[in-house]
Design a protein around this motif. Structure first.
Motif, mmCIF file in Angstrom:
data_model
loop_
_atom_site.group_PDB
_atom_site.id
_atom_site.type_symbol
_atom_site.label_atom_id
_atom_site.label_comp_id
_atom_site.label_asym_id
_atom_site.label_seq_id
_atom_site.Cartn_x
_atom_site.Cartn_y
_atom_site.Cartn_z
ATOM 1 N N SER A 26 0.800 -1.217 0.000
ATOM 2 C CA SER A 26 0.000 0.000 0.000
ATOM 3 C C SER A 26 0.832 1.265 0.000
ATOM 4 C CB SER A 26 -0.923 0.021 1.233
ATOM 5 O OG SER A 26 -0.148 -0.044 2.420
ATOM 6 N N THR A 27 2.150 1.150 0.145
ATOM 7 C CA THR A 27 2.994 2.331 0.228
ATOM 8 C C THR A 27 3.655 2.682 -1.096
ATOM 9 O OG1 THR A 27 4.844 0.962 0.964
ATOM 10 C CG2 THR A 27 3.479 1.987 2.669
ATOM 11 N N SER A 30 4.221 6.253 -2.273
ATOM 12 C CA SER A 30 5.103 7.132 -1.515
ATOM 13 C C SER A 30 6.564 6.960 -1.899
ATOM 14 C CB SER A 30 4.941 6.872 -0.011
ATOM 15 O OG SER A 30 5.354 5.563 0.324
#
Length: 122
Positions: A26-27, A30
């Motif tokens: 989910s990162t 970033s």
């Protein structure tokens, strides 16, 4: 983050290939994402990087104007469109991710895919 690169193959000089890298986790959005390549007997070299938003890109001089890096954060993918390929582009291509700001140093990248072979015949 786990990365899976695909799209390599054999192409004649002047041809095109599109590499894709699928990321899990989910990162993904970033991370700065990059592509590197390594030819036999040579060190791994930087090819291109894209910022977390996709708004900034950075290319190595040998590929400027021929390669385009892009990302789709909704699909957790990063792509490398390679046009006007040359025999000297032959290498194993790796996608990689880093939480650091845009960088061309492979030691700054924390996550690596398994690599995909690109072979350009003359």
């Amino acid at each position: 983050v786990q990365l899976q690169a695909s799209g390599g193959g054999l192409v004649q000089a002047g041809g095109s290939l599109r590499l894709s890298c699928a990321a899990s986790g989910s990162t993904f959005s970033s991370y700065v994402m990059g592509w590197f390549r390594q030819a036999p007997g040579k060190e791994r070299e930087f090819v291109a990087a894209v910022s977390w938003s996709g708004g900034s890109t950075y290319y190595a001089d040998p590929v400027k104007g021929r390669f385009t890096i892009s990302r789709d954060n909704a699909k957790n993918t990063v792509s490398l469109q390679m046009n006007s390929l040359r025999p000297e582009d032959t290498a194993v291509y790796y996608c990689a991710g880093t939480p650091m700001p845009m960088t061309n140093r492979y030691r700054d990248y924390r996550y690596w895919g398994q690599g995909t072979q690109v072979t350009v015949s003359s």
